[in-house]
Design a protein around this motif. Structure first.
Motif, PDB file in Angstrom:
ATOM      1  N   MET A  35       0.920  -1.331   0.028  1.00 55.67           N
ATOM      2  CA  MET A  35       0.067   0.046  -0.090  1.00 55.67           C
ATOM      3  C   MET A  35       0.868   1.256  -0.047  1.00 55.67           C
ATOM      4  SD  MET A  35      -1.319   2.625   1.768  1.00 55.67           S
ATOM      5  CE  MET A  35      -1.238   2.531   3.575  1.00 55.67           C
ATOM      6  N   ILE A  36       0.554   2.222  -0.892  1.00 54.49           N
ATOM      7  CA  ILE A  36       1.266   3.505  -0.769  1.00 54.49           C
ATOM      8  C   ILE A  36       0.279   4.585  -1.275  1.00 54.49           C
ATOM      9  CG2 ILE A  36       2.307   3.192  -2.962  1.00 54.49           C
ATOM     10  CD1 ILE A  36       4.834   5.158  -1.837  1.00 54.49           C
ATOM     11  N   ALA A  37      -0.085   5.584  -0.603  1.00 56.32           N
ATOM     12  CA  ALA A  37      -1.119   6.474  -1.138  1.00 56.32           C
ATOM     13  C   ALA A  37      -0.716   7.902  -0.516  1.00 56.32           C
ATOM     14  CB  ALA A  37      -2.674   6.018  -0.610  1.00 56.32           C
ATOM     15  N   TRP A  38      -1.099   8.878  -1.196  1.00 54.78           N
ATOM     16  CA  TRP A  38      -0.955  10.279  -0.835  1.00 54.78           C
ATOM     17  C   TRP A  38      -1.806  10.586   0.287  1.00 54.78           C
ATOM     18  CZ3 TRP A  38       3.281  13.417  -2.033  1.00 54.78           C
ATOM     19  CH2 TRP A  38       3.639  13.080  -3.293  1.00 54.78           C
ATOM     20  N   SER A  39      -1.320  10.941   1.691  1.00 49.59           N
ATOM     21  CA  SER A  39      -1.964  11.325   2.674  1.00 49.59           C
ATOM     22  C   SER A  39      -2.042  12.880   2.904  1.00 49.59           C
ATOM     23  CB  SER A  39      -1.384  10.780   3.881  1.00 49.59           C
ATOM     24  OG  SER A  39      -0.147  10.958   3.909  1.00 49.59           O
ATOM     25  N   GLY A  40      -1.334  13.605   2.081  1.00 49.59           N
ATOM     26  CA  GLY A  40      -1.152  15.242   2.282  1.00 49.59           C
ATOM     27  C   GLY A  40      -0.590  15.601   1.209  1.00 49.59           C
ATOM     28  N   GLU A  41      -0.240  17.006   1.143  1.00 54.13           N
ATOM     29  CA  GLU A  41       0.236  17.551  -0.224  1.00 54.13           C
ATOM     30  C   GLU A  41       1.571  17.070  -0.102  1.00 54.13           C
ATOM     31  OE1 GLU A  41       1.694  21.862  -1.547  1.00 54.13           O
ATOM     32  OE2 GLU A  41      -0.215  21.800  -0.220  1.00 54.13           O
ATOM     33  N   ARG A  42       2.434  16.704   0.731  1.00 57.45           N
ATOM     34  CA  ARG A  42       4.001  16.092   0.592  1.00 57.45           C
ATOM     35  C   ARG A  42       4.043  15.104   1.617  1.00 57.45           C
ATOM     36  NH1 ARG A  42       7.698  21.355   0.620  1.00 57.45           N
ATOM     37  NH2 ARG A  42       6.747  22.600  -1.085  1.00 57.45           N
ATOM     38  N   THR A  43       3.317  14.212   1.788  1.00 59.53           N
ATOM     39  CA  THR A  43       3.276  12.972   2.480  1.00 59.53           C
ATOM     40  C   THR A  43       2.525  11.808   1.780  1.00 59.53           C
ATOM     41  OG1 THR A  43       1.378  13.518   4.024  1.00 59.53           O
ATOM     42  CG2 THR A  43       3.671  14.193   4.553  1.00 59.53           C
ATOM     43  N   LEU A  44       3.180  10.740   2.140  1.00 53.02           N
ATOM     44  CA  LEU A  44       2.658   9.430   1.457  1.00 53.02           C
ATOM     45  C   LEU A  44       2.649   8.333   2.598  1.00 53.02           C
ATOM     46  CD1 LEU A  44       4.847   9.549  -1.524  1.00 53.02           C
ATOM     47  CD2 LEU A  44       2.338   9.108  -1.672  1.00 53.02           C
ATOM     48  N   THR A  58       6.830  -6.484   8.621  1.00 51.03           N
ATOM     49  CA  THR A  58       6.181  -5.582   7.583  1.00 51.03           C
ATOM     50  C   THR A  58       5.977  -4.131   8.255  1.00 51.03           C
ATOM     51  OG1 THR A  58       4.265  -7.325   6.953  1.00 51.03           O
ATOM     52  CG2 THR A  58       3.718  -4.878   7.077  1.00 51.03           C
ATOM     53  N   PHE A  59       6.380  -3.182   7.734  1.00 52.46           N
ATOM     54  CA  PHE A  59       6.601  -2.011   7.967  1.00 52.46           C
ATOM     55  C   PHE A  59       5.647  -0.826   7.902  1.00 52.46           C
ATOM     56  CE2 PHE A  59      10.774  -3.563   8.676  1.00 52.46           C
ATOM     57  CZ  PHE A  59      11.364  -3.214   9.982  1.00 52.46           C
ATOM     58  N   LYS A  60       5.048  -0.193   8.561  1.00 47.72           N
ATOM     59  CA  LYS A  60       3.993   0.689   8.273  1.00 47.72           C
ATOM     60  C   LYS A  60       4.413   2.035   8.938  1.00 47.72           C
ATOM     61  CE  LYS A  60       0.162  -2.425   9.025  1.00 47.72           C
ATOM     62  NZ  LYS A  60      -0.889  -2.698   9.880  1.00 47.72           N
ATOM     63  N   GLY A  61       4.399   2.977   7.498  1.00 47.04           N
ATOM     64  CA  GLY A  61       4.844   4.351   8.034  1.00 47.04           C
ATOM     65  C   GLY A  61       4.562   5.365   6.973  1.00 47.04           C
ATOM     66  N   GLU A  62       5.347   6.525   6.916  1.00 46.78           N
ATOM     67  CA  GLU A  62       4.942   7.399   6.128  1.00 46.78           C
ATOM     68  C   GLU A  62       6.384   8.032   5.530  1.00 46.78           C
ATOM     69  OE1 GLU A  62       2.260  11.055   7.600  1.00 46.78           O
ATOM     70  OE2 GLU A  62       4.241  11.811   7.891  1.00 46.78           O
ATOM     71  N   LEU A  63       6.062   8.497   4.312  1.00 42.89           N
ATOM     72  CA  LEU A  63       7.168   9.313   3.535  1.00 42.89           C
ATOM     73  C   LEU A  63       6.932  10.812   3.552  1.00 42.89           C
ATOM     74  CD1 LEU A  63       7.774   6.731   0.662  1.00 42.89           C
ATOM     75  CD2 LEU A  63       9.072   6.979   2.474  1.00 42.89           C
ATOM     76  N   GLU A  64       7.832  11.387   3.575  1.00 44.01           N
ATOM     77  CA  GLU A  64       7.601  13.024   3.590  1.00 44.01           C
ATOM     78  C   GLU A  64       8.467  13.635   2.531  1.00 44.01           C
ATOM     79  OE1 GLU A  64       7.462  17.204   5.988  1.00 44.01           O
ATOM     80  OE2 GLU A  64       8.023  15.258   6.993  1.00 44.01           O
ATOM     81  N   LEU A  65       7.993  14.318   1.504  1.00 43.37           N
ATOM     82  CA  LEU A  65       9.016  15.066   0.547  1.00 43.37           C
ATOM     83  C   LEU A  65       9.189  16.460   1.121  1.00 43.37           C
ATOM     84  CD1 LEU A  65       7.329  12.863  -0.967  1.00 43.37           C
ATOM     85  CD2 LEU A  65       7.438  14.113  -2.856  1.00 43.37           C
ATOM     86  N   SER A  66      10.502  16.924   0.991  1.00 41.67           N
ATOM     87  CA  SER A  66      10.820  18.177   1.236  1.00 41.67           C
ATOM     88  C   SER A  66      11.896  18.752   0.202  1.00 41.67           C
ATOM     89  CB  SER A  66      11.349  18.288   2.671  1.00 41.67           C
ATOM     90  OG  SER A  66      12.505  17.462   2.779  1.00 41.67           O
ATOM     91  N   ASN A  67      12.295  20.098   0.437  1.00 36.26           N
ATOM     92  CA  ASN A  67      13.372  20.443  -0.406  1.00 36.26           C
ATOM     93  C   ASN A  67      13.020  20.301  -1.883  1.00 36.26           C
ATOM     94  OD1 ASN A  67      14.878  21.197   1.902  1.00 36.26           O
ATOM     95  ND2 ASN A  67      15.676  19.180   2.096  1.00 36.26           N
ATOM     96  N   ILE A  68      11.910  20.478  -2.209  1.00 34.46           N
ATOM     97  CA  ILE A  68      11.437  20.306  -3.669  1.00 34.46           C
ATOM     98  C   ILE A  68      11.669  21.214  -4.470  1.00 34.46           C
ATOM     99  CG2 ILE A  68       9.408  19.648  -5.114  1.00 34.46           C
ATOM    100  CD1 ILE A  68       7.981  18.623  -2.465  1.00 34.46           C
TER     101      ILE A  68
END
Length: 159
Positions: A35-44, A58-68
């Motif tokens: 599973m992977i889905a956008w949860s915010g403007e810069r987070t998955l 199994t790891f559950k977590g969040e990715l955050e994009l910055s310095n775009i």
């Protein structure tokens, strides 16, 4: 632990950028991703089953994009909980540059963990992480219909 890589991708920089930000492409390319889905403007949000040899947490977590800097670079940071194994976290600085009609993708990533995960030892985790990285780029090329050529991190591309 630090990882780095350089790849020539036989696709435009814009095409590579869009694919790197498309959850459907990412789900198809990240080994073990369920599973992977956008949860915010810069987070998955994501869920990944990792093969650590004798264990498959199994790891559950969040990715955050910055310095775009759109279609040029960004920083991707994430953390995930793997149950009894503890926490895994990491970040990667990813850059894209034109290489003729192709794209040069370069990244430097740092990762680590806490709890039982670190007791498994750096060698096991390091080997697993490199397999995940290699698998990602192989599948990424397949998903976007482009040839991906790995480069030695210290060698300039020819072209």
């Amino acid at each position: 632990m630090e990882f780095c890589g350089r790849y020539i991708i036989a696709a435009s920089r814009q095409q590579v950028w869009l694919a790197l930000n498309d959850p459907n492409v990412l789900k198809a390319t990240i080994p073990g991703c369920s599973m992977i889905a956008w949860s915010g403007e810069r987070t998955l949000d994501l869920e990944i089953r990792v093969n650590l040899g004798v264990m498959h947490p199994t790891f559950k977590g969040e990715l955050e994009l910055s310095n775009i800097d759109a279609a040029r670079s960004y920083t991707l940071a994430g953390r995930g909980k793997g149950g009894l194994l503890g926490l895994a976290e990491g970040s990667a600085d990813i850059s894209l540059a034109d290489e003729g009609e192709d794209t040069l993708l370069e990244f430097v990533a740092n990762g680590g963990g806490s709890g039982q995960l670190m007791k498994l030892g750096r060698a096991v985790i390091g080997n697993s992480a490199q397999k995940i990285i290699d698998g990602f780029f192989e599948r990424f090329g397949d998903a976007i219909g482009a040839v991906v050529t790995p480069l030695d991190p210290g060698v300039e591309p020819v072209g």
